[in-house]
Design a protein around this motif. Structure first.
Motif, PDB file in Angstrom:
ATOM      1  N   ALA A 245      -7.594  10.617   7.748  1.00 13.45           N
ATOM      2  CA  ALA A 245      -6.398  11.263   7.188  1.00 13.45           C
ATOM      3  C   ALA A 245      -5.916  10.567   5.913  1.00 13.45           C
ATOM      4  CB  ALA A 245      -5.291  11.250   8.236  1.00 13.45           C
ATOM      5  N   PRO A 246      -5.514  11.338   4.906  1.00 11.16           N
ATOM      6  CA  PRO A 246      -4.924  10.733   3.706  1.00 11.16           C
ATOM      7  C   PRO A 246      -3.506  10.272   4.016  1.00 11.16           C
ATOM      8  CG  PRO A 246      -4.994  13.113   3.487  1.00 11.16           C
ATOM      9  CD  PRO A 246      -5.550  12.797   4.831  1.00 11.16           C
ATOM     10  N   LEU A 247      -3.376   8.977   4.295  1.00  6.34           N
ATOM     11  CA  LEU A 247      -2.141   8.438   4.851  1.00  6.34           C
ATOM     12  C   LEU A 247      -0.944   8.629   3.922  1.00  6.34           C
ATOM     13  CD1 LEU A 247      -0.797   6.923   7.131  1.00  6.34           C
ATOM     14  CD2 LEU A 247      -1.490   4.810   6.049  1.00  6.34           C
ATOM     15  N   ALA A 248      -1.163   8.381   2.620  1.00  2.86           N
ATOM     16  CA  ALA A 248      -0.045   8.456   1.678  1.00  2.86           C
ATOM     17  C   ALA A 248       0.604   9.836   1.729  1.00  2.86           C
ATOM     18  CB  ALA A 248      -0.519   8.146   0.274  1.00  2.86           C
ATOM     19  N   ALA A 249      -0.231  10.861   1.947  1.00  2.14           N
ATOM     20  CA  ALA A 249       0.304  12.216   1.997  1.00  2.14           C
ATOM     21  C   ALA A 249       1.051  12.485   3.290  1.00  2.14           C
ATOM     22  CB  ALA A 249      -0.840  13.222   1.841  1.00  2.14           C
ATOM     23  N   LEU A 250       0.744  11.706   4.330  1.00  2.00           N
ATOM     24  CA  LEU A 250       1.390  11.934   5.621  1.00  2.00           C
ATOM     25  C   LEU A 250       2.712  11.179   5.754  1.00  2.00           C
ATOM     26  CD1 LEU A 250      -1.661  11.771   8.046  1.00  2.00           C
ATOM     27  CD2 LEU A 250      -0.448  13.787   7.220  1.00  2.00           C
TER      28      LEU A 250
ATOM     29  N   PRO B 152       5.564  11.218   4.120  1.00  2.00           N
ATOM     30  CA  PRO B 152       6.784  12.026   4.200  1.00  2.00           C
ATOM     31  C   PRO B 152       7.023  12.607   5.586  1.00  2.00           C
ATOM     32  CG  PRO B 152       5.595  12.539   2.202  1.00  2.00           C
ATOM     33  CD  PRO B 152       4.736  11.606   2.971  1.00  2.00           C
ATOM     34  N   LEU B 153       5.950  13.024   6.270  1.00  2.00           N
ATOM     35  CA  LEU B 153       6.096  13.551   7.631  1.00  2.00           C
ATOM     36  C   LEU B 153       6.637  12.485   8.570  1.00  2.00           C
ATOM     37  CD1 LEU B 153       2.819  15.636   8.076  1.00  2.00           C
ATOM     38  CD2 LEU B 153       5.154  16.482   7.771  1.00  2.00           C
ATOM     39  N   LEU B 154       6.090  11.269   8.428  1.00  2.00           N
ATOM     40  CA  LEU B 154       6.553  10.160   9.276  1.00  2.00           C
ATOM     41  C   LEU B 154       8.030   9.882   9.026  1.00  2.00           C
ATOM     42  CD1 LEU B 154       3.629   7.577   9.061  1.00  2.00           C
ATOM     43  CD2 LEU B 154       4.427   8.755  11.101  1.00  2.00           C
ATOM     44  N   ILE B 155       8.437   9.969   7.754  1.00  3.70           N
ATOM     45  CA  ILE B 155       9.846   9.703   7.435  1.00  3.70           C
ATOM     46  C   ILE B 155      10.740  10.757   8.071  1.00  3.70           C
ATOM     47  CG2 ILE B 155      11.533   9.537   5.553  1.00  3.70           C
ATOM     48  CD1 ILE B 155       9.271   8.390   3.824  1.00  3.70           C
ATOM     49  N   ILE B 156      10.292  12.020   8.026  1.00  5.55           N
ATOM     50  CA  ILE B 156      11.084  13.082   8.665  1.00  5.55           C
ATOM     51  C   ILE B 156      11.215  12.799  10.152  1.00  5.55           C
ATOM     52  CG2 ILE B 156      11.085  15.543   9.282  1.00  5.55           C
ATOM     53  CD1 ILE B 156       9.667  16.003   6.547  1.00  5.55           C
ATOM     54  N   ALA B 157      10.105  12.370  10.768  1.00  2.00           N
ATOM     55  CA  ALA B 157      10.127  12.167  12.208  1.00  2.00           C
ATOM     56  C   ALA B 157      10.836  10.877  12.627  1.00  2.00           C
ATOM     57  CB  ALA B 157       8.696  12.179  12.744  1.00  2.00           C
ATOM     58  N   TYR B 158      10.609   9.804  11.903  1.00  2.00           N
ATOM     59  CA  TYR B 158      11.089   8.501  12.391  1.00  2.00           C
ATOM     60  C   TYR B 158      12.043   7.804  11.441  1.00  2.00           C
ATOM     61  CZ  TYR B 158       7.298   9.226  15.648  1.00  2.00           C
ATOM     62  OH  TYR B 158       6.476   9.760  16.579  1.00  2.00           O
ATOM     63  N   GLY B 159      12.460   8.452  10.368  1.00  2.00           N
ATOM     64  CA  GLY B 159      13.408   7.823   9.449  1.00  2.00           C
ATOM     65  C   GLY B 159      12.736   6.836   8.514  1.00  2.00           C
ATOM     66  N   ILE B 160      13.568   6.060   7.830  1.00  2.00           N
ATOM     67  CA  ILE B 160      12.998   5.152   6.831  1.00  2.00           C
ATOM     68  C   ILE B 160      13.003   3.707   7.326  1.00  2.00           C
ATOM     69  CG2 ILE B 160      13.553   6.584   4.815  1.00  2.00           C
ATOM     70  CD1 ILE B 160      16.067   4.754   4.483  1.00  2.00           C
ATOM     71  N   GLY B 161      13.230   3.516   8.605  1.00  2.00           N
ATOM     72  CA  GLY B 161      13.345   2.156   9.134  1.00  2.00           C
ATOM     73  C   GLY B 161      12.017   1.539   9.517  1.00  2.00           C
TER      74      GLY B 161
ATOM     75  N   LYS C 104       7.384   2.256   9.321  1.00  2.00           N
ATOM     76  CA  LYS C 104       6.477   1.268   8.721  1.00  2.00           C
ATOM     77  C   LYS C 104       5.451   0.757   9.729  1.00  2.00           C
ATOM     78  CE  LYS C 104       9.670  -0.036   5.150  1.00  2.00           C
ATOM     79  NZ  LYS C 104      10.689  -0.968   4.694  1.00  2.00           N
ATOM     80  N   VAL C 105       5.927   0.549  10.965  1.00  2.00           N
ATOM     81  CA  VAL C 105       4.991   0.133  12.011  1.00  2.00           C
ATOM     82  C   VAL C 105       3.916   1.207  12.209  1.00  2.00           C
ATOM     83  CG1 VAL C 105       4.761  -0.334  14.491  1.00  2.00           C
ATOM     84  CG2 VAL C 105       6.609  -1.389  13.195  1.00  2.00           C
ATOM     85  N   PHE C 106       4.359   2.466  12.170  1.00  2.00           N
ATOM     86  CA  PHE C 106       3.405   3.565  12.312  1.00  2.00           C
ATOM     87  C   PHE C 106       2.341   3.533  11.218  1.00  2.00           C
ATOM     88  CE2 PHE C 106       5.674   5.868  15.585  1.00  2.00           C
ATOM     89  CZ  PHE C 106       4.641   6.571  16.169  1.00  2.00           C
TER      90      PHE C 106
ATOM     91  N   LYS D  86       5.969   3.123  -0.362  1.00  2.00           N
ATOM     92  CA  LYS D  86       6.166   4.565  -0.224  1.00  2.00           C
ATOM     93  C   LYS D  86       7.427   4.930   0.564  1.00  2.00           C
ATOM     94  CE  LYS D  86       2.515   6.249  -2.238  1.00  2.00           C
ATOM     95  NZ  LYS D  86       2.564   7.308  -3.240  1.00  2.00           N
ATOM     96  N   ILE D  87       7.833   4.076   1.497  1.00  2.00           N
ATOM     97  CA  ILE D  87       8.983   4.444   2.320  1.00  2.00           C
ATOM     98  C   ILE D  87      10.266   3.875   1.713  1.00  2.00           C
ATOM     99  CG2 ILE D  87      10.025   4.373   4.615  1.00  2.00           C
ATOM    100  CD1 ILE D  87       7.171   4.265   5.745  1.00  2.00           C
ATOM    101  N   THR D  88      10.523   2.575   1.909  1.00  2.00           N
ATOM    102  CA  THR D  88      11.660   1.953   1.228  1.00  2.00           C
ATOM    103  C   THR D  88      11.184   0.638   0.663  1.00  2.00           C
ATOM    104  OG1 THR D  88      12.291   1.159   3.409  1.00  2.00           O
ATOM    105  CG2 THR D  88      13.684   2.877   2.430  1.00  2.00           C
ATOM    106  N   PRO D  89      11.503   0.352  -0.582  1.00  2.00           N
ATOM    107  CA  PRO D  89      11.043  -0.912  -1.155  1.00  2.00           C
ATOM    108  C   PRO D  89      11.771  -2.101  -0.533  1.00  2.00           C
ATOM    109  CG  PRO D  89      12.376   0.276  -2.739  1.00  2.00           C
ATOM    110  CD  PRO D  89      12.297   1.128  -1.541  1.00  2.00           C
TER     111      PRO D  89
END
Lengths: 266, 253
Positions: free
Chosen positions: B100-105, B107-116, B120-122, B195-198
Motif C-alpha cells: 500500500a502507498p502509505l503516504a496516500a493512506l 489522511p484516512l488514518l487521521i480521519i479515523a484516529y486523529g492527529i495524536g 503515528k503508531v499505526f 505528514k501528520i503533525t510536525p
C-alpha cells in the motif's frame, strides 16, 4: 539358493528372539505404492540391513518402524508391543545428520534426553560419556558447522546412543560421508554391534556395506515392493574386521546380490 | 584479524563522509550542506538540548510501534506459518499492507484516529509489521523437515517441536525480518511526523527546511540514521547471544 518370501515364514516359527516384527505392512503415497504386504523380522542383538535399489521403500519401512510414518495396513511390533508412534525403545540416526545448527555438540548429543525431561547436569554427564565413546572429546562446545561430515554423523550417532534405546534405526547413515570415513564407520559399527546388546536396523544402498556389517541382509525389490531375499552372511561374522573384505565368501555374496539386483537398476 | 574489519569500517566511513564533504563543497545544490557543517549543526542541536526533547517525542510512536510490530508480527507470523488456515486468512492483509502507498493512506488514518499518537503508531506498524509477519511465516514453513522428524523420533511433543526446533530454525530469517521491519519503522516514524503533525525530529526537519537552515535539517536526518544503525547493531547482539551457532558472521555491524 535364494530364500524366497515363503521361507521367511518358516524362519519365524523357529525359536529366535525377535526385537522387531513387521507383518503385512502396506503403504501408498497417492498413486505410488511404496510397500505392499511386507513382512520381515529382526532378530534381537543383531544388525539387519535393508538393501535395495532406490525407490524400493526401504526408508519408508524404516520410518514406519520408527513410528514417524503410519502404515496403511499391517502391524509393526517392537518387543511385542505394537508401534503407534515414536517410542523410547527406538532411536534414529539420520542420513543428513539432522543436527540443530544453533546448538553445541554437547546439547545436540543430549537433545534426546532433554526432550525426555532429564535434568541438565545429568544429561550433560551422559552426553559427555557418549561424545567420548564416538571419539569427539574436545569438541563438546563446537557447533555443527565447525565439524566435518564424518564428525557430524558421530554426533548423530552419539545422540542416538545416549537415549539408550534397544533398537537403533539407521537411515543410510554413512552415505553423506567420504569413503575413508565411511570405512572407519563400518568397522566401528561392527564393534558397536558386538559390544552393545542392541538391535540395529540399517538402511543402505551399498551392497558391500550391507554384507560387511550385517548379520542379516534383507533385499527389497520395487514394483511391487517386497522382500525378495534374506541372506545371512554368518561365517563372515567370525572373521576379523580386516580380513572380511578379502574373504571369498564375502565376495561371493556381494556378487550374488548384484546378480539379483542388476535387472532393477536402470 | 580482529582489527581488519574495524579498519574497513573506518575506511568506508571515511569514503562516504569524504564524498559528502566534497559534494557539499562543490556544491551539488545550495540546499546540500557539507559534512562538517552538518556535524557542527548536530553538535549545536545536541548541546542545546533540542535533539533530546525532539527524540523524547519521536521515540514514543517509534518504540510503541516497533514493540507492537515485533511481538504481534512474530506471533501472527508463527501462527500463519504453522497453520495453513490462518495463513489463508492473514497473509493477504499483510501483503496488501506492504504494497500500500502509505503516504496516500495517512489522511484516512487521521480521519479515523486523529492527529495524536495513535495515528503515528499505526504508521510505524504499517511500515514495520508486514515484513516481520511475512518473513516469520515463510521461515516457519521452511523449517527442514528432517529436523522436525528428528525431534519427533526423539519423543518431542508439539510444543517442543515449535519451541526447540521450529522457532530456533526460523530465527535467522525472523531476525532479518526484524531488521528490515525496524528500519522501515524508523522511516514510518519520521514519515508520520512529516505528514501528520510536525513533532520531534520531524519538526526539526520541517522547521529547518522552512528557514533554509539546511545543516540542521541534515543533522536531524543523520541522527535518525545513526540511531537506526545503533539499534540494528543491538538487535544483532541479541541474536548472537540467543542463537550462537546460527550466526556465521554478518556483512554488517
Amino acid at each position: 539358493m535364494p530364500q524366497t518370501k515363503e521361507e521367511v515364514g518358516t524362519l519365524q516359527t523357529q525359536e529366535i528372539d525377535y526385537a522387531v516384527r513387521v507383518s503385512g505392512v502396506s503403504k501408498t503415497y497417492g498413486d505410488v505404492e511404496a510397500l505392499r504386504d511386507l513382512s520381515l523380522d529382526f532378530p534381537r542383538g543383531q544388525l539387519t540391513s535393508l538393501l535395495g535399489p532406490s525407490g524400493c521403500g526401504k526408508t519408508t519401512l524404516l520410518k514406519i518402524i520408527a513410528g514417524l510414518l503410519s502404515s496403511d495396513s499391517g502391524e509393526v511390533e517392537v518387543n511385542g508391543k505394537p508401534v503407534t508412534g515414536p517410542g523410547p525403545d527406538r532411536a534414529f540416526v539420520f542420513q543428513d545428520f539432522a543436527l540443530l545448527p544453533w546448538a553445541s555438540v554437547l546439547r545436540n548429543v543430549g537433545f534426546g534426553l532433554e526432550l525426555r525431561g532429564v535434568a541438565k547436569s545429568e544429561r550433560e554427564g551422559i552426553a559427555e560419556k557418549y561424545i567420548r565413546d564416538v571419539g569427539l572429546t574436545g569438541f563438546e562446545n563446537s557447533y555443527p558447522h565447525e565439524l566435518s561430515g564424518g564428525m557430524r554423523q558421530r554426533v548423530g550417532l552419539a545422540r542416538a546412543l545416549s537415549v539408550d534405546a534397544q533398537v537403533l534405526l539407521m537411515d543410510e547413515p554413512f552415505s553423506a560421508v567420504d569413503e575413508q570415513t565411511r570405512r572407519k564407520f563400518q568397522e566401528d559399527l561392527l564393534s558397536l554391534v558386538q559390544n552393545h546388546d542392541k538391535t540395529f536396523i540399517f538402511v543402505t544402498h551399498s551392497i558391500e556395506e550391507a554384507v560387511y556389517v550385517s548379520d542379516q541382509v534383507a533385499i527389497l525389490l520395487p514394483r511391487p515392493s517386497r522382500v525378495s531375499e534374506i541372506i545371512r552372511p554368518t561365517s563372515i561374522r567370525n572373521k576379523s574386521k580386516d580380513s572380511i573384505r578379502r574373504d571369498p565368501e564375502y565376495l561371493d555374496i556381494v556378487d550374488r546380490i548384484w546378480e539379483s539386483l542388476r535387472s532393477y537398476v536402470e | 584479524m580482529r582489527n581488519r574489519p574495524l579498519l574497513l569500517k573506518l575506511l568506508s566511513a571515511l569514503i562516504v563522509f569524504g564524498g559528502w564533504e566534497i559534494a557539499g563543497r562543490i556544491p551539488v545544490s545550495n540546499a546540500f550542506p557539507t559534512f562538517l557543517e552538518s556535524m557542527s549543526a548536530l553538535a549545536i542541536l545536541t548541546f542545546d538540548g533540542t535533539l533530546f526533547t525532539a527524540y523524547a517525542e519521536t521515540l514514543k510512536p517509534l518504540v510503541v510501534g516497533i514493540a507492537i510490530s515485533a511481538f504481534l508480527g512474530i506471533g501472527i507470523g508463527l501462527w500463519t506459518g504453522l497453520s495453513s488456515k490462518f495463513d489463508w486468512l492473514f497473509s493477504p492483509i499483510f501483503i496488501v499492507m506492504q504494497a500500500a502507498p502509505l503516504a496516500a493512506l495517512i489522511p484516512l488514518l487521521i480521519i479515523a484516529y486523529g492527529i495524536g499518537l495513535t495515528s503515528k503508531v499505526f504508521v510505524v506498524c504499517i511500515m514495520a509489521m508486514p515484513v516481520i509477519v511475512l518473513n516469520t511465516s515463510g521461515a516457519v514453513r521452511n523449517t527442514p523437515s528432517s529436523m522436525i522428524e528428528m525431534a519427533r523420533a526423539f519423543l518431542a511433543n508439539k510444543r517442543d517441536v515449535i519451541l526447540k526446533v521450529i522457532v530456533p530454525a526460523a530465527s535467522p530469517i525472523i531476525f532479518s525480518g526484524l531488521r528490515l521491519g525496524i528500519s522501515a519503522g524508523f522511516i514510518g516514524a519520521i514519515l508520520a511526523e512529516l505528514k501528520i503533525t510536525p513533532t520531534g525530529v520531524g519538526d526539526i526537519i520541517t522547521f529547518s527546511r522552512s528557514i533554509a537552515d539546511y545543516p540542521s535539517m541534515y543533522a536531524a536526518i543523520f541522527s535518525i540514521i545513526l540511531l537506526a544503525v545503533l539499534f540494528l547493531n543491538l538487535l544483532e547482539k541479541i541474536e548472537i547471544y540467543l542463537f550462537k551457532g546460527n550466526v556465521r558472521g554478518y556483512a554488517s555491524d
